[in-house]
Design an enzyme around this catalytic site. Structure first.
Site, PDB file in Angstrom:
ATOM      1  N   GLU A 195       0.805  -1.223   0.000  1.00  0.00           N
ATOM      2  CA  GLU A 195       0.000   0.000   0.000  1.00  0.00           C
ATOM      3  C   GLU A 195       0.843   1.280   0.000  1.00  0.00           C
ATOM      4  O   GLU A 195       0.531   2.218  -0.750  1.00  0.00           O
ATOM      5  CB  GLU A 195      -0.960  -0.016   1.192  1.00  0.00           C
ATOM      6  N   ASP A 250      -0.555   6.771   6.652  1.00  0.00           N
ATOM      7  CA  ASP A 250      -1.835   6.220   6.187  1.00  0.00           C
ATOM      8  C   ASP A 250      -2.765   6.109   7.396  1.00  0.00           C
ATOM      9  O   ASP A 250      -2.621   5.221   8.232  1.00  0.00           O
ATOM     10  CB  ASP A 250      -1.601   4.842   5.552  1.00  0.00           C
TER      11      ASP A 250
END
Length: 448
Positions: free
Chosen positions: A203, A225
Site C-alpha cells: 500500500e 496512512d
C-alpha cells in the site's frame, strides 16, 4: 544489402505510423486489468485507461467511489458494502467488518479472544485461524477470505458494469507488513471472486506511485496512512523505480472511527443534559452516529457544523403525554428534535490526545530508519482521516514543511494500484513500474 536495410527501415516506419494513426483515430482498447484496494474500513477499484493515461476510480450506482468493507448475512441474501452497513445496527451479529485484521493470521487462543471482544459478531478459533459465526435460518461459519471475496466480487461487478467488458485479472494492494501467508490468503480471496491476481503491491508503494514519486528524483519518502480504523506509517527508500520499505510502525486501534466516537459520546451527553435521559433506541443511536459522521466530514472544510436529529427519548414528559397513552405498549414515544453546533475547535479539543498519538509511530520509523526528520524528502498522506486540518497541521509542524496533498487521500492507494494494473496490462502510454525490494527482516512496531 543496402536495399534490405532500406526495406526494414520502411517496415519499421510503417509500423510507427500505423500505431500513431491508430492512437489518433481509433478508440483505445478498454482496460482489462483492474486495481483493487481492499482496505480495513473501505475499499475501492480503479482502472488505467489506455491512450489517455488517466486513472478512473470506479463508482457504484450511487456515485460513491469507496464502499464500506462490510458484509451482512440475512435469511435470503448476502449483502456487501453500503447495503451491509445499513443492516449493521439491526443485524449486528451477522454483519462482519474488519475482516482484513484476521485474514491469513495465526492466532494464539487468548490473543484471538481479546481481539474478538471488540466486535458484536462471534469469532471462533479454528486451529489458529479466525472464523466468523453466522446465524440466520441456520448456523454456519465463514472465513475472513470469504468475506473479502464478497467485497472483491462486488468491485469486480462495478468495474464490469462501468467498462462493459468481462474482468478476469487484477492487481491488489496489501499492507507492507503482511507476511507471505497473509498475502497468499488475500490472493485466495481474489480467486474466490473469479479474479487472477497478476501482482500484489504494498500500500505505501501504491500511494507513492499515485503521487508520481516513482518517476521523480526523491530518496526518502514517509507515508502516513490514517484510515477509518488503523494508522500505518512507512519509511520508504527509493532509487530509480525501486522502493525499499526501511521501517514501519503504526497503531491498529486508531482511526477516523475513534474520532467519530468521541464526537458521538459528546452529542449523547448533550442530549442527556437537555432532555434528562440519553438516547437508548438503536434507531436513534444509528441516526445520531450518521449525523456525527456527516458533521466530522463537514468540519474538514468549515469552521463549524450543526447536528439536527429527531430522537425518540423515553423522557418523563413523553410518558405523561396524552399521545403516549394511546400508543401500543413498548412503542417509541413521539420524537423530540435534538440540535447542537459543533465547532472545529471543540472537535480538536475532544480528540487532541488521539491526534498526538499519530506522532508516536512517525518518531519510531525515523529512529528505526536512522533518519533525521529534515532528511525526509516527501511526506505523503493517505486515508480520509488525513483530511482533518489539525492532523495536517500537526504533521507539518513536526517536519517543518507541508505534506504532499496533491492526491485525494481516500483514493491514493487505489490510484497507485490502478497505475500498476495498467502496467501489468501493457497499457499505452507506458509507465515506469515500481519495483519493490523485499525486506525480509522488517517488522512493524505497533502502538495502542
Amino acid at each position: 544489402m543496402s536495399g534490405e536495410i532500406s526495406m526494414i527501415g520502411s517496415v519499421i516506419l510503417a509500423l510507427f505510423l500505423a500505431g500513431y494513426l491508430g492512437q489518433q483515430y481509433l478508440p483505445p482498447p478498454k482496460p482489462r486489468v483492474i486495481g483493487l484496494d481492499l482496505g480495513t474500513t473501505f475499499c475501492s477499484v480503479g482502472v488505467f485507461h489506455p491512450g489517455s493515461g488517466e486513472v478512473e476510480v470506479i463508482a457504484d450506482e450511487e456515485g460513491r467511489k469507496s464502499i464500506p468493507s462490510s458484509v451482512s448475512f440475512t435469511t435470503t441474501a448476502v449483502l456487501s458494502g453500503h447495503e451491509a452497513v445499513e443492516l449493521a445496527d439491526n443485524n449486528p451479529q451477522n454483519t462482519i467488518y474488519d475482516a482484513k485484521r484476521f485474514i491469513g493470521k495465526i492466532f494464539e487462543p487468548e490473543v484471538l479472544e481479546q481481539e474478538s471482544a471488540r466486535y458484536p459478531f462471534k469469532v471462533i478459533n479454528n486451529n489458529g485461524s479466525a472464523e466468523f459465526v453466522i446465524s440466520t435460518n441456520h448456523t454456519f461459519t465463514v472465513s475472513p477470505e470469504f468475506i473479502s471475496s464478497r467485497l472483491l466480487l462486488k468491485m469486480k461487478k462495478m468495474a464490469e458494469r462501468q467498462l462493459d467488458v468481462p474482468i478476469l485479472r487484477a492487481v491488489i494492494s496489501v499492507p507492507a507488513e503482511f507476511d507471505e501467508r497473509q498475502r497468499n490468503y488475500t490472493v485466495r480471496a481474489a480467486n474466490l471472486a473469479g479474479l487472477e491476481v497478476l501482482r500484489v503491491i504494498n500500500e505505501p508503494t501504491a500511494a507513492a506511485m499515485a503521487y508520481g514519486l516513482h518517476k521523480v528524483d526523491v530518496f526518502n519518502v514517509l507515508v502516513v496512512d490514517l484510515g477509518g480504523g488503523t494508522l500505518d506509517v512507512s519509511l520508504l527508500n527509493k532509487q530509480g523505480g525501486m522502493f525499499l520499505t526501511r521501517a514501519m510502525a503504526g497503531n491498529n486501534k486508531l482511526g477516523g472511527q475513534d474520532f467519530s466516537q468521541r464526537l458521538l459520546q459528546y452529542a449523547m451527553e448533550r442530549a442527556q443534559q437537555e432532555f434528562g435521559v440519553p438516547p437508548t433506541l438503536k434507531e436513534d443511536i444509528h441516526r445520531l452516529r450518521q449525523a456525527v459522521e456527516a458533521a466530522k466530514l463537514n468540519l474538514t472544510l468549515n469552521p463549524s457544523a450543526s447536528i439536527r436529529v429527531p430522537l425518540h427519548l423515553h423522557t418523563p414528559d413523553s410518558s405523561e403525554s396524552p399521545d403516549s397513552s394511546e400508543s401500543p405498549e413498548g412503542s417509541a414515544p413521539p420524537p423530540v428534535l435534538f440540535q447542537t453546533a459543533i465547532t472545529r475547535e471543540l472537535f480538536e479539543e475532544l480528540n487532541e490526545d488521539l491526534f498526538q498519538k499519530i506522532l508516536v509511530p512517525v518518531e519510531t520509523v525515523l529512529a528505526e530508519g536512522r533518519l533525521d526528520k529534515q532528511e525526509v524528502d516527501e511526506i505523503v498522506l493517505v486515508g480520509g482521516s488525513t483530511r482533518i486540518p489539525r492532523i495536517r497541521r500537526l504533521i507539518s509542524e513536526f517536519f517543518g514543511k507541508e505534506p504532499n496533498t496533491s492526491v485525494d487521500p481516500d483514493l491514493a492507494v487505489v490510484t497507485g494500484v490502478a497505475i500498476q494494473a495498467g502496467i501489468m496490462g501493457g497499457s499505452w502510454p507506458l509507465q515506469v513500474s515500481a519495483i519493490e525490494i523485499p525486506n525480509r527482516h522488517l517488522r512493524k512496531t505497533n502502538f495502542s
